[in-house]
Design a protein around this motif. Structure first.
Motif, PDB file in Angstrom:
ATOM      1  N   ARG A   1       0.825  -1.209   0.000  1.00  0.00           N
ATOM      2  CA  ARG A   1       0.000   0.000   0.000  1.00  0.00           C
ATOM      3  C   ARG A   1       0.861   1.261   0.000  1.00  0.00           C
ATOM      4  O   ARG A   1       2.040   1.229   0.361  1.00  0.00           O
ATOM      5  CB  ARG A   1      -0.924   0.028   1.229  1.00  0.00           C
ATOM      6  CG  ARG A   1      -2.036  -0.999   1.165  1.00  0.00           C
ATOM      7  CD  ARG A   1      -3.237  -0.503   1.920  1.00  0.00           C
ATOM      8  NE  ARG A   1      -4.100  -1.590   2.382  1.00  0.00           N
ATOM      9  CZ  ARG A   1      -5.223  -1.398   3.055  1.00  0.00           C
ATOM     10  NH1 ARG A   1      -5.601  -0.178   3.383  1.00  0.00           N
ATOM     11  NH2 ARG A   1      -5.963  -2.417   3.420  1.00  0.00           N
ATOM     12  N   LEU A   2       0.260   2.359  -0.392  1.00  0.00           N
ATOM     13  CA  LEU A   2       0.937   3.655  -0.388  1.00  0.00           C
ATOM     14  C   LEU A   2       0.838   4.254   1.005  1.00  0.00           C
ATOM     15  O   LEU A   2      -0.234   4.272   1.618  1.00  0.00           O
ATOM     16  CB  LEU A   2       0.306   4.578  -1.431  1.00  0.00           C
ATOM     17  CG  LEU A   2       0.530   4.114  -2.873  1.00  0.00           C
ATOM     18  CD1 LEU A   2      -0.557   4.663  -3.794  1.00  0.00           C
ATOM     19  CD2 LEU A   2       1.907   4.553  -3.361  1.00  0.00           C
ATOM     20  N   ASP A   3       1.962   4.772   1.497  1.00  0.00           N
ATOM     21  CA  ASP A   3       2.045   5.197   2.895  1.00  0.00           C
ATOM     22  C   ASP A   3       2.710   6.575   2.995  1.00  0.00           C
ATOM     23  O   ASP A   3       3.290   7.079   2.027  1.00  0.00           O
ATOM     24  CB  ASP A   3       2.866   4.149   3.668  1.00  0.00           C
ATOM     25  CG  ASP A   3       2.677   4.217   5.171  1.00  0.00           C
ATOM     26  OD1 ASP A   3       1.875   5.035   5.648  1.00  0.00           O
ATOM     27  OD2 ASP A   3       3.348   3.438   5.871  1.00  0.00           O
ATOM     28  N   THR A   4       2.637   7.144   4.203  1.00  0.00           N
ATOM     29  CA  THR A   4       3.304   8.401   4.534  1.00  0.00           C
ATOM     30  C   THR A   4       4.722   8.427   3.953  1.00  0.00           C
ATOM     31  O   THR A   4       5.409   7.405   3.965  1.00  0.00           O
ATOM     32  CB  THR A   4       3.409   8.536   6.071  1.00  0.00           C
ATOM     33  OG1 THR A   4       2.154   8.193   6.655  1.00  0.00           O
ATOM     34  CG2 THR A   4       3.788   9.940   6.476  1.00  0.00           C
ATOM     35  N   SER A   5       5.175   9.589   3.500  1.00  0.00           N
ATOM     36  CA  SER A   5       6.520   9.717   2.918  1.00  0.00           C
ATOM     37  C   SER A   5       7.562   9.018   3.783  1.00  0.00           C
ATOM     38  O   SER A   5       8.427   8.293   3.295  1.00  0.00           O
ATOM     39  CB  SER A   5       6.925  11.188   2.793  1.00  0.00           C
ATOM     40  OG  SER A   5       5.910  11.979   2.245  1.00  0.00           O
ATOM     41  N   CYS A   6       7.474   9.257   5.098  1.00  0.00           N
ATOM     42  CA  CYS A   6       8.468   8.735   6.024  1.00  0.00           C
ATOM     43  C   CYS A   6       7.812   8.595   7.394  1.00  0.00           C
ATOM     44  O   CYS A   6       7.183   9.536   7.870  1.00  0.00           O
ATOM     45  CB  CYS A   6       9.644   9.705   6.078  1.00  0.00           C
ATOM     46  SG  CYS A   6      10.781   9.423   7.423  1.00  0.00           S
ATOM     47  N   ALA A   7       7.935   7.431   8.009  1.00  0.00           N
ATOM     48  CA  ALA A   7       7.332   7.229   9.327  1.00  0.00           C
ATOM     49  C   ALA A   7       8.086   6.152  10.082  1.00  0.00           C
ATOM     50  O   ALA A   7       8.648   5.227   9.487  1.00  0.00           O
ATOM     51  CB  ALA A   7       5.859   6.832   9.186  1.00  0.00           C
ATOM     52  N   GLY A   8       8.083   6.279  11.402  1.00  0.00           N
ATOM     53  CA  GLY A   8       8.741   5.268  12.218  1.00  0.00           C
ATOM     54  C   GLY A   8       8.401   5.431  13.683  1.00  0.00           C
ATOM     55  O   GLY A   8       7.901   6.480  14.105  1.00  0.00           O
ATOM     56  N   HIS A   9       8.669   4.385  14.448  1.00  0.00           N
ATOM     57  CA  HIS A   9       8.422   4.427  15.889  1.00  0.00           C
ATOM     58  C   HIS A   9       9.549   5.176  16.596  1.00  0.00           C
ATOM     59  O   HIS A   9      10.707   5.090  16.195  1.00  0.00           O
ATOM     60  CB  HIS A   9       8.355   3.013  16.454  1.00  0.00           C
ATOM     61  CG  HIS A   9       7.151   2.239  16.011  1.00  0.00           C
ATOM     62  ND1 HIS A   9       7.174   1.395  14.932  1.00  0.00           N
ATOM     63  CD2 HIS A   9       5.892   2.195  16.500  1.00  0.00           C
ATOM     64  CE1 HIS A   9       5.982   0.853  14.769  1.00  0.00           C
ATOM     65  NE2 HIS A   9       5.181   1.322  15.710  1.00  0.00           N
TER      66      HIS A   9
END
Length: 206
Positions: free
Chosen positions: A65-73
């Motif tokens: 799926r298409l997701d946020t440009s950049c994400a992490g915990h």
């Protein structure tokens, strides 16, 4: 054997109550923090575009799926400012925290897979960058490609004013790792889900 990832754990009022492992946080539905940064390219499309990453098919949640440009915990002991490392790790962008625009925090709860309860305090940022897709050094183990999505059209898709839109991007071949251009017709279900509160924060600052 690698040590488990550890998260700071919070109650519903976002008061820190301790630490626990990533596995336990997701199995028990414990509140933890994430860093989200949307890369905005004002030069692509009328009204600018958002950069979306295409999640690798090996991901345990929302593969392909298409997701946020950049994400992490955020790991235990990390501050929101420390989340900027994700831009370097995922997209190859060395960005000072001061260059980001803070949109706010959205509390989100989802069940993306059986036995997984995800409760996140997502800190949402914007970063303006007019870099071409081919210039990004994206993390091939996590990301299969990158796409630009026109901001006004995406807003219409989220609000239900339109059912589908055409996007353009680059996709890496799994075997050769060669990157090629691709055009896709996508619907809302092709994107990772976000809450109404989350989109309100995002569109308000865009």
């Amino acid at each position: 054997m690698p040590l488990p990832e550890m998260f700071d754990i919070f109650d519903e009022q976002m008061v820190r109550i301790g630490t626990d492992s990533r596995n336990n946080a997701h199995a028990k539905g414990l509140w933890h923090q994430t860093f989200h940064c949307w890369v905005v390219n004002p030069s692509v499309g009328k009204g600018g575009s958002l950069l979306f990453q295409l999640r690798h098919m090996s991901k345990d949640t929302f593969p392909g799926r298409l997701d946020t440009s950049c994400a992490g915990h955020l790991q235990a002991g990390e501050t929101v400012e420390d989340g900027v490392r994700e831009l370097q790790e995922e997209l190859g962008l060395a960005v000072p925290y001061e260059d980001l625009i803070y949109c706010g925090m959205a509390a989100e709860e989802s069940r993306p897979a059986p036995g997984l309860i995800d409760r996140e305090f997502s800190h949402v940022f914007l970063y303006t960058c007019d870099q071409e897709l081919e210039k990004y050094r994206f993390q091939r183990e996590e990301i299969s490609g990158l796409f630009f999505v026109n901001i006004p059209e995406f807003r219409q898709l989220v609000s239900g004013e339109t059912d589908a839109l055409t996007i353009e991007g680059i996709v890496a071949d799994e075997e050769s790792q060669h990157v090629s251009r691709e055009q896709r017709l996508v619907r809302l279900e092709d994107f990772t889900p976000n809450s109404e509160e989350y989109y309100h924060l995002l569109f308000k600052h865009l």
